[in-house]
Write a protein that holds these residues in place. Structure first.
Motif, PDB file in Angstrom:
ATOM      1  N   GLU A 134       0.791  -1.234   0.000  1.00  0.00           N
ATOM      2  CA  GLU A 134       0.000   0.000   0.000  1.00  0.00           C
ATOM      3  C   GLU A 134       0.825   1.288   0.000  1.00  0.00           C
ATOM      4  O   GLU A 134       0.467   2.253  -0.674  1.00  0.00           O
ATOM      5  CB  GLU A 134      -0.980  -0.011   1.172  1.00  0.00           C
ATOM      6  CG  GLU A 134      -2.153  -0.968   0.944  1.00  0.00           C
ATOM      7  CD  GLU A 134      -3.150  -0.955   2.074  1.00  0.00           C
ATOM      8  OE1 GLU A 134      -2.829  -0.362   3.138  1.00  0.00           O
ATOM      9  OE2 GLU A 134      -4.234  -1.539   1.919  1.00  0.00           O
ATOM     10  N   PRO A 135       1.950   1.363   0.737  1.00  0.00           N
ATOM     11  CA  PRO A 135       2.723   2.619   0.722  1.00  0.00           C
ATOM     12  C   PRO A 135       3.502   2.861  -0.577  1.00  0.00           C
ATOM     13  O   PRO A 135       3.982   3.968  -0.807  1.00  0.00           O
ATOM     14  CB  PRO A 135       3.691   2.439   1.895  1.00  0.00           C
ATOM     15  CG  PRO A 135       3.180   1.285   2.684  1.00  0.00           C
ATOM     16  CD  PRO A 135       2.492   0.412   1.702  1.00  0.00           C
ATOM     17  N   LEU A 136       3.627   1.855  -1.414  1.00  0.00           N
ATOM     18  CA  LEU A 136       4.435   1.970  -2.621  1.00  0.00           C
ATOM     19  C   LEU A 136       3.672   2.708  -3.716  1.00  0.00           C
ATOM     20  O   LEU A 136       2.439   2.713  -3.735  1.00  0.00           O
ATOM     21  CB  LEU A 136       4.841   0.579  -3.112  1.00  0.00           C
ATOM     22  CG  LEU A 136       5.686  -0.249  -2.135  1.00  0.00           C
ATOM     23  CD1 LEU A 136       5.966  -1.628  -2.712  1.00  0.00           C
ATOM     24  CD2 LEU A 136       6.989   0.467  -1.805  1.00  0.00           C
ATOM     25  N   PRO A 137       4.385   3.357  -4.625  1.00  0.00           N
ATOM     26  CA  PRO A 137       3.723   4.097  -5.706  1.00  0.00           C
ATOM     27  C   PRO A 137       2.932   3.172  -6.614  1.00  0.00           C
ATOM     28  O   PRO A 137       3.214   1.965  -6.701  1.00  0.00           O
ATOM     29  CB  PRO A 137       4.889   4.761  -6.447  1.00  0.00           C
ATOM     30  CG  PRO A 137       6.075   3.910  -6.126  1.00  0.00           C
ATOM     31  CD  PRO A 137       5.860   3.442  -4.720  1.00  0.00           C
ATOM     32  N   LYS A 170      10.335  -2.443  -0.896  1.00  0.00           N
ATOM     33  CA  LYS A 170      10.736  -1.044  -0.997  1.00  0.00           C
ATOM     34  C   LYS A 170      10.642  -0.616  -2.450  1.00  0.00           C
ATOM     35  O   LYS A 170      10.476  -1.444  -3.341  1.00  0.00           O
ATOM     36  CB  LYS A 170      12.173  -0.861  -0.499  1.00  0.00           C
ATOM     37  CG  LYS A 170      12.427  -1.351   0.911  1.00  0.00           C
ATOM     38  CD  LYS A 170      13.902  -1.276   1.252  1.00  0.00           C
ATOM     39  CE  LYS A 170      14.194  -1.851   2.630  1.00  0.00           C
ATOM     40  NZ  LYS A 170      15.645  -1.836   2.943  1.00  0.00           N
ATOM     41  N   GLN A 171      10.783   0.694  -2.652  1.00  0.00           N
ATOM     42  CA  GLN A 171      10.805   1.179  -4.024  1.00  0.00           C
ATOM     43  C   GLN A 171      12.042   0.662  -4.746  1.00  0.00           C
ATOM     44  O   GLN A 171      13.066   0.381  -4.132  1.00  0.00           O
ATOM     45  CB  GLN A 171      10.784   2.706  -4.053  1.00  0.00           C
ATOM     46  CG  GLN A 171       9.432   3.298  -3.659  1.00  0.00           C
ATOM     47  CD  GLN A 171       9.458   4.805  -3.725  1.00  0.00           C
ATOM     48  OE1 GLN A 171      10.046   5.464  -2.885  1.00  0.00           O
ATOM     49  NE2 GLN A 171       8.805   5.342  -4.748  1.00  0.00           N
ATOM     50  N   PHE A 172      11.935   0.555  -6.048  1.00  0.00           N
ATOM     51  CA  PHE A 172      12.979  -0.074  -6.845  1.00  0.00           C
ATOM     52  C   PHE A 172      14.346   0.552  -6.659  1.00  0.00           C
ATOM     53  O   PHE A 172      15.353  -0.136  -6.615  1.00  0.00           O
ATOM     54  CB  PHE A 172      12.596  -0.041  -8.330  1.00  0.00           C
ATOM     55  CG  PHE A 172      13.654  -0.619  -9.211  1.00  0.00           C
ATOM     56  CD1 PHE A 172      14.470   0.191  -9.974  1.00  0.00           C
ATOM     57  CD2 PHE A 172      13.858  -1.994  -9.268  1.00  0.00           C
ATOM     58  CE1 PHE A 172      15.449  -0.348 -10.779  1.00  0.00           C
ATOM     59  CE2 PHE A 172      14.829  -2.532 -10.076  1.00  0.00           C
ATOM     60  CZ  PHE A 172      15.623  -1.703 -10.834  1.00  0.00           C
ATOM     61  N   PHE A 173      14.422   1.879  -6.535  1.00  0.00           N
ATOM     62  CA  PHE A 173      15.741   2.514  -6.461  1.00  0.00           C
ATOM     63  C   PHE A 173      16.501   2.138  -5.194  1.00  0.00           C
ATOM     64  O   PHE A 173      17.692   2.404  -5.080  1.00  0.00           O
ATOM     65  CB  PHE A 173      15.625   4.046  -6.567  1.00  0.00           C
ATOM     66  CG  PHE A 173      14.810   4.693  -5.487  1.00  0.00           C
ATOM     67  CD1 PHE A 173      13.517   5.131  -5.757  1.00  0.00           C
ATOM     68  CD2 PHE A 173      15.323   4.900  -4.222  1.00  0.00           C
ATOM     69  CE1 PHE A 173      12.760   5.747  -4.763  1.00  0.00           C
ATOM     70  CE2 PHE A 173      14.580   5.511  -3.236  1.00  0.00           C
ATOM     71  CZ  PHE A 173      13.293   5.931  -3.499  1.00  0.00           C
ATOM     72  N   GLY A 197       5.821  -2.454  -9.717  1.00  0.00           N
ATOM     73  CA  GLY A 197       5.454  -3.694 -10.375  1.00  0.00           C
ATOM     74  C   GLY A 197       5.447  -3.617 -11.884  1.00  0.00           C
ATOM     75  O   GLY A 197       5.297  -4.633 -12.563  1.00  0.00           O
ATOM     76  N   GLN A 198       5.620  -2.414 -12.415  1.00  0.00           N
ATOM     77  CA  GLN A 198       5.678  -2.294 -13.869  1.00  0.00           C
ATOM     78  C   GLN A 198       6.974  -2.876 -14.411  1.00  0.00           C
ATOM     79  O   GLN A 198       7.016  -3.368 -15.535  1.00  0.00           O
ATOM     80  CB  GLN A 198       5.542  -0.820 -14.280  1.00  0.00           C
ATOM     81  CG  GLN A 198       4.152  -0.243 -14.035  1.00  0.00           C
ATOM     82  CD  GLN A 198       4.021   1.191 -14.518  1.00  0.00           C
ATOM     83  OE1 GLN A 198       5.003   1.788 -14.982  1.00  0.00           O
ATOM     84  NE2 GLN A 198       2.825   1.750 -14.401  1.00  0.00           N
ATOM     85  N   ARG A 199       8.028  -2.810 -13.613  1.00  0.00           N
ATOM     86  CA  ARG A 199       9.314  -3.378 -14.015  1.00  0.00           C
ATOM     87  C   ARG A 199       9.410  -4.839 -13.565  1.00  0.00           C
ATOM     88  O   ARG A 199       8.929  -5.203 -12.498  1.00  0.00           O
ATOM     89  CB  ARG A 199      10.466  -2.591 -13.394  1.00  0.00           C
ATOM     90  CG  ARG A 199      10.565  -1.151 -13.874  1.00  0.00           C
ATOM     91  CD  ARG A 199      11.736  -0.466 -13.208  1.00  0.00           C
ATOM     92  NE  ARG A 199      11.905   0.900 -13.670  1.00  0.00           N
ATOM     93  CZ  ARG A 199      12.874   1.706 -13.259  1.00  0.00           C
ATOM     94  NH1 ARG A 199      13.770   1.255 -12.389  1.00  0.00           N
ATOM     95  NH2 ARG A 199      12.961   2.931 -13.713  1.00  0.00           N
ATOM     96  N   LEU A 200      10.045  -5.639 -14.379  1.00  0.00           N
ATOM     97  CA  LEU A 200      10.197  -7.058 -14.066  1.00  0.00           C
ATOM     98  C   LEU A 200      10.953  -7.258 -12.761  1.00  0.00           C
ATOM     99  O   LEU A 200      10.604  -8.129 -11.957  1.00  0.00           O
ATOM    100  CB  LEU A 200      10.920  -7.773 -15.209  1.00  0.00           C
ATOM    101  CG  LEU A 200      11.224  -9.260 -14.993  1.00  0.00           C
ATOM    102  CD1 LEU A 200       9.934 -10.046 -14.779  1.00  0.00           C
ATOM    103  CD2 LEU A 200      12.001  -9.826 -16.169  1.00  0.00           C
TER     104      LEU A 200
END
Length: 267
Positions: free
Chosen positions: A173-176, A254-257, A180-183
């Motif tokens: 829920e906290p993630l943008p 966490k976010q991808f970066f 999930g758009q990236r593999l």
């Protein structure tokens, strides 16, 4: 989705015909073998998408058959063991031999139909190797007299599933919305979901149903890409051999970066 044929192995003609009818309802081709030796030759010739085998047969039994398939390097399909014995020794022997699922004879044919549908369309090609090992350890730790109804232990636990979903939803829920758009993000999601499922599993039954929990929780989360995760499930054992996949499951999403460690040394 896997496409037939499905190999049925049983020395009882009436039982085989009943099971063949269940298979044909899905439109899959059926191959029938009366014993383990014949079944192994069919596996070599036809490379079936699934094997449904009786455990107790004259001569080599179902366990011997799957061990033979493993030794021949042909085990790339789910195996459902059928047995009339509702006891823990069947689970121990079946997991050790390389089985992926179990059905106690005498129940509704609907149960077999449901398991066929799950394995042919769910994405997983087998019970993951590490999960099978964990399930066998748990089964070996059980005292036989205390497990008087194995079939009950193999039922999906709604409380376990809800707990896994609750934990994953709290992390998602906290993630943008773009997550999930990236593999790479989907791979990390699967790693984390797998770790949470293992942590919430209680005993050999939950572990045998690990693929069910992964698929059901992913579906319940209803993410924009939930329906596209099945290609990752098909190669689950390959991902599980990658240390980065294992590490992805250790901490909350966490976010991808923030996953810089995932590409270190690969550039």
């Amino acid at each position: 989705m896997r496409t037939g044929p499905i190999l049925l192995v049983d020395d009882e003609p009436v039982v085989v015909q009943v099971h063949a009818a269940a298979v044909k309802q899905f439109g899959f081709e059926t191959i029938i073998a009366e014993n383990a030796e014949e079944a192994l030759s069919y596996v070599r010739s036809y490379r079936p998408s699934m094997v449904i085998s009786d455990v107790q047969m004259p001569g080599d039994g179902g366990f011997d058959l799957i061990v033979g398939i493993e030794r021949a390097g042909l085990k790339s399909m789910p195996v459902i063991f059928l047995t009339g014995y509702n006891d823990i020794d069947i689970i121990r022997g079946g997991l050790k031999a390389g089985g992926d699922d179990f059905i106690i004879k005498g129940g509704s044919i609907e149960r077999l139909r449901n398991r066929i549908a799950f394995w042919m369309a769910g994405g997983f090609s087998e019970l993951p190797t590490d999960v099978r090992r964990r399930a066998l350890v748990e089964a070996n730790a059980e005292v036989g007299d205390e497990i008087d109804n194995v079939e009950k232990h193999l039922e999906l636990s709604l409380s376990t599933m809800e707990q896994i979903e609750e934990r994953m939803r709290a992390e998602i829920e906290p993630l943008p919305s773009t997550y999930g758009q990236r593999l790479i993000e989907r791979v990390c999601f699967l790693g984390r979901l797998s770790k949470v499922a293992l942590e919430e599993s209680r005993g050999f039954g939950d572990l045998v149903r690990f693929p069910d929990y992964i698929i059901q929780v992913n579906k319940a989360l209803n993410l924009p890409w939930s329906g596209e995760i099945w290609p990752l499930l098909q190669r689950f054992d390959d991902w599980a051999c990658d240390t980065r996949f294992v590490l992805a499951g250790v901490e909350p999403l966490k976010q991808f970066f923030e996953y810089d460690w995932y590409v270190q040394g690969l550039e």
